[in-house]
Motif scaffolding. Structure first.
Motif, mmCIF file in Angstrom:
data_model
loop_
_atom_site.group_PDB
_atom_site.id
_atom_site.type_symbol
_atom_site.label_atom_id
_atom_site.label_comp_id
_atom_site.label_asym_id
_atom_site.label_seq_id
_atom_site.Cartn_x
_atom_site.Cartn_y
_atom_site.Cartn_z
ATOM 1 N N ASN A 52 -7.066 25.776 14.494
ATOM 2 C CA ASN A 52 -5.693 25.326 14.645
ATOM 3 C C ASN A 52 -5.568 23.839 14.349
ATOM 4 N N ALA A 53 -6.620 23.062 14.683
ATOM 5 C CA ALA A 53 -6.601 21.663 14.307
ATOM 6 C C ALA A 53 -6.566 21.511 12.793
ATOM 7 N N VAL A 54 -7.262 22.418 12.090
ATOM 8 C CA VAL A 54 -7.268 22.346 10.630
ATOM 9 C C VAL A 54 -5.863 22.595 10.073
ATOM 10 N N GLN A 55 -5.040 23.374 10.750
ATOM 11 C CA GLN A 55 -3.674 23.588 10.303
ATOM 12 C C GLN A 55 -2.871 22.297 10.363
ATOM 13 N N LEU A 56 -3.164 21.442 11.308
ATOM 14 C CA LEU A 56 -2.449 20.184 11.435
ATOM 15 C C LEU A 56 -3.068 19.102 10.565
ATOM 16 N N PHE A 57 -4.390 19.023 10.516
ATOM 17 C CA PHE A 57 -5.084 18.066 9.660
ATOM 18 C C PHE A 57 -6.370 18.705 9.179
ATOM 19 N N ASP A 58 -6.928 18.145 8.110
ATOM 20 C CA ASP A 58 -8.007 18.823 7.396
ATOM 21 C C ASP A 58 -9.352 18.117 7.458
ATOM 22 N N VAL A 59 -9.321 16.803 7.636
ATOM 23 C CA VAL A 59 -10.524 15.987 7.587
ATOM 24 C C VAL A 59 -10.402 14.885 8.634
ATOM 25 N N VAL A 60 -11.523 14.511 9.230
ATOM 26 C CA VAL A 60 -11.577 13.356 10.128
ATOM 27 C C VAL A 60 -12.321 12.234 9.419
ATOM 28 N N GLU A 61 -11.726 11.044 9.398
ATOM 29 C CA GLU A 61 -12.446 9.872 8.902
ATOM 30 C C GLU A 61 -12.943 9.079 10.105
ATOM 31 N N TRP A 62 -14.256 8.991 10.236
ATOM 32 C CA TRP A 62 -14.824 8.176 11.308
ATOM 33 C C TRP A 62 -15.049 6.774 10.792
ATOM 34 N N ARG A 63 -14.366 5.815 11.399
ATOM 35 C CA ARG A 63 -14.474 4.413 11.020
ATOM 36 C C ARG A 63 -15.607 3.757 11.809
ATOM 37 N N VAL A 64 -16.761 3.703 11.182
ATOM 38 C CA VAL A 64 -17.966 3.194 11.838
ATOM 39 C C VAL A 64 -17.832 1.707 12.143
ATOM 40 N N ASP A 65 -17.008 0.984 11.387
ATOM 41 C CA ASP A 65 -16.855 -0.452 11.619
ATOM 42 C C ASP A 65 -16.205 -0.775 12.964
ATOM 43 N N PHE A 66 -15.559 0.208 13.595
ATOM 44 C CA PHE A 66 -14.994 0.003 14.935
ATOM 45 C C PHE A 66 -16.015 0.280 16.041
ATOM 46 N N TYR A 67 -17.124 0.915 15.707
ATOM 47 C CA TYR A 67 -18.038 1.437 16.724
ATOM 48 C C TYR A 67 -19.018 0.350 17.172
ATOM 49 N N GLU A 68 -18.762 -0.227 18.348
ATOM 50 C CA GLU A 68 -19.494 -1.413 18.799
ATOM 51 C C GLU A 68 -20.981 -1.182 19.104
ATOM 52 N N PRO A 69 -21.420 -0.004 19.571
ATOM 53 C CA PRO A 69 -22.871 0.174 19.741
ATOM 54 C C PRO A 69 -23.653 -0.012 18.443
ATOM 55 N N PHE A 70 -22.991 0.191 17.310
ATOM 56 C CA PHE A 70 -23.623 -0.078 16.011
ATOM 57 C C PHE A 70 -23.376 -1.508 15.565
ATOM 58 N N THR A 71 -22.127 -1.957 15.597
ATOM 59 C CA THR A 71 -21.805 -3.275 15.049
ATOM 60 C C THR A 71 -22.349 -4.416 15.906
ATOM 61 N N ALA A 72 -22.571 -4.175 17.203
ATOM 62 C CA ALA A 72 -23.092 -5.243 18.066
ATOM 63 C C ALA A 72 -24.462 -5.721 17.611
ATOM 64 N N GLY A 73 -25.210 -4.850 16.986
ATOM 65 C CA GLY A 73 -26.510 -5.227 16.443
ATOM 66 C C GLY A 73 -26.443 -5.630 14.989
ATOM 67 N N ALA A 74 -25.208 -5.935 14.515
ATOM 68 C CA ALA A 74 -24.987 -6.342 13.122
ATOM 69 C C ALA A 74 -25.473 -5.295 12.133
ATOM 70 N N GLY A 75 -25.544 -4.039 12.597
ATOM 71 C CA GLY A 75 -25.919 -2.964 11.701
ATOM 72 C C GLY A 75 -27.397 -2.888 11.390
ATOM 73 N N SER A 76 -28.199 -3.667 12.113
ATOM 74 C CA SER A 76 -29.626 -3.700 11.794
ATOM 75 C C SER A 76 -30.325 -2.387 12.106
ATOM 76 N N ASP A 77 -29.765 -1.603 13.031
ATOM 77 C CA ASP A 77 -30.345 -0.313 13.407
ATOM 78 C C ASP A 77 -29.267 0.755 13.262
ATOM 79 N N PRO A 78 -29.386 1.671 12.295
ATOM 80 C CA PRO A 78 -28.349 2.686 12.101
ATOM 81 C C PRO A 78 -28.370 3.815 13.122
ATOM 82 N N SER A 79 -29.375 3.860 14.007
ATOM 83 C CA SER A 79 -29.493 5.013 14.905
ATOM 84 C C SER A 79 -28.287 5.196 15.827
#
Length: 275
Positions: A52-79
């Motif tokens: 039913n979610a697909v009827q309303l929208f089809d794809v999710v774009e995850w904006r990794v640049d907002f995700y602070e557990p990743f960006t706090a390390g300046a991206g040095s560790d992608p895990s």
């Protein structure tokens, strides 16, 4: 090989909605809102799926640049980003995920080194959980990032943004062509209109390139002036539009339910493209 295959067709443009959570708690809240909106739009979904979610929208774009557990390390560790993608995929099992790190030069929320950008693209593509990876066409390591994604059979959406103006039609066409020549599986451009004529320029350029392109296109004019391109772009060859359930990720994004209703009224005939 990605778990989902993303099908893009300008005759029925896909609706892409952003996830912009800054940590796992916010991501969980946003995912809950997506599932609730989909259920309200189309009824109660079967356990473990999101039809039913697909009827309303089809794809999710995850904006990794907002995700602070990743960006706090300046991206040095992608895990941390890989772990978050796994969580998103588990909670939205029926939806393709477009994984995007948007740099500040292209309107994003964070900055990482070119080497970290490349390592992130490789790490996310290697999971098989991203239906596609966004690669900024003008990034210093764009070619390497495209190659890294393709090594894992993950398609690439090449992107470019203009936040000051709308380039001439011939430049828009040339950029879309160059992205295809660089190996992208989808070419995306977003521009800023200063007049109604600028909106016409974007739509005209889209139609020109669509006639000869070998890959799907995603084009839009940003802001309120360009909102018409988010609704009627399929007529001119744009195969997807970005809409919101909650927070927007770019100027001019419209609510998904209204966009779905408009697209249902404006279905047009254009050639399909597959990712």
């Amino acid at each position: 090989m990605p778990r989902h295959r993303l099908t893009l067709d300008a005759r029925s443009p896909s609706i892409i909605v952003p996830l912009t959570g800054r940590d796992l708690t916010e991501l969980d809240e946003q995912i809950g809102a997506l599932n609730a909106a989909g259920a309200e739009f189309g009824g109660t979904p079967p356990a473990g799926t999101s039809p039913n979610a697909v009827q309303l929208f089809d794809v999710v774009e995850w904006r990794v640049d907002f995700y602070e557990p990743f960006t706090a390390g300046a991206g040095s560790d992608p895990s941390p980003a890989v772990e978050a993608l796994e969580r998103i995929s588990a909670q939205l099992p029926g939806l393709p995920v477009l994984a995007t790190f948007r740099t500040r030069a292209e309107g994003g929320d964070a900055e990482i080194s070119p080497e970290a950008y490349l390592a992130l693209a490789e790490a996310l593509a290697s999971t098989g959980l991203a239906a596609a990876i966004d690669v900024e066409y003008r990034h210093a390591l764009a070619g390497d990032a495209i190659a890294a994604a393709h090594r894992h059979h993950t398609p690439v959406v090449a992107s470019t943004h203009d936040f000051a103006e709308t380039p001439p039609a011939e430049e828009i066409v040339a950029r879309l062509a160059a992205m295809e020549d660089a190996g992208a599986d989808v070419a995306k451009i977003a521009v800023t209109p200063r007049s109604a004529a600028d909106v016409v320029t974007l739509l005209s350029a889209t139609e020109q390139r669509f006639r000869v392109a070998g890959i799907p296109l995603i084009t839009m004019s940003m802001g309120g002036l360009g909102a018409v391109t988010r609704l009627g772009g399929g007529t001119f060859g744009s195969s997807a539009t970005f809409a919101t359930v909650g927070a927007a990720s770019a100027p001019g994004q419209l609510p998904a339910e209204g966009v779905r209703s408009a697209l249902d009224l404006l279905r047009t005939g254009s050639a399909p493209g597959l990712l």
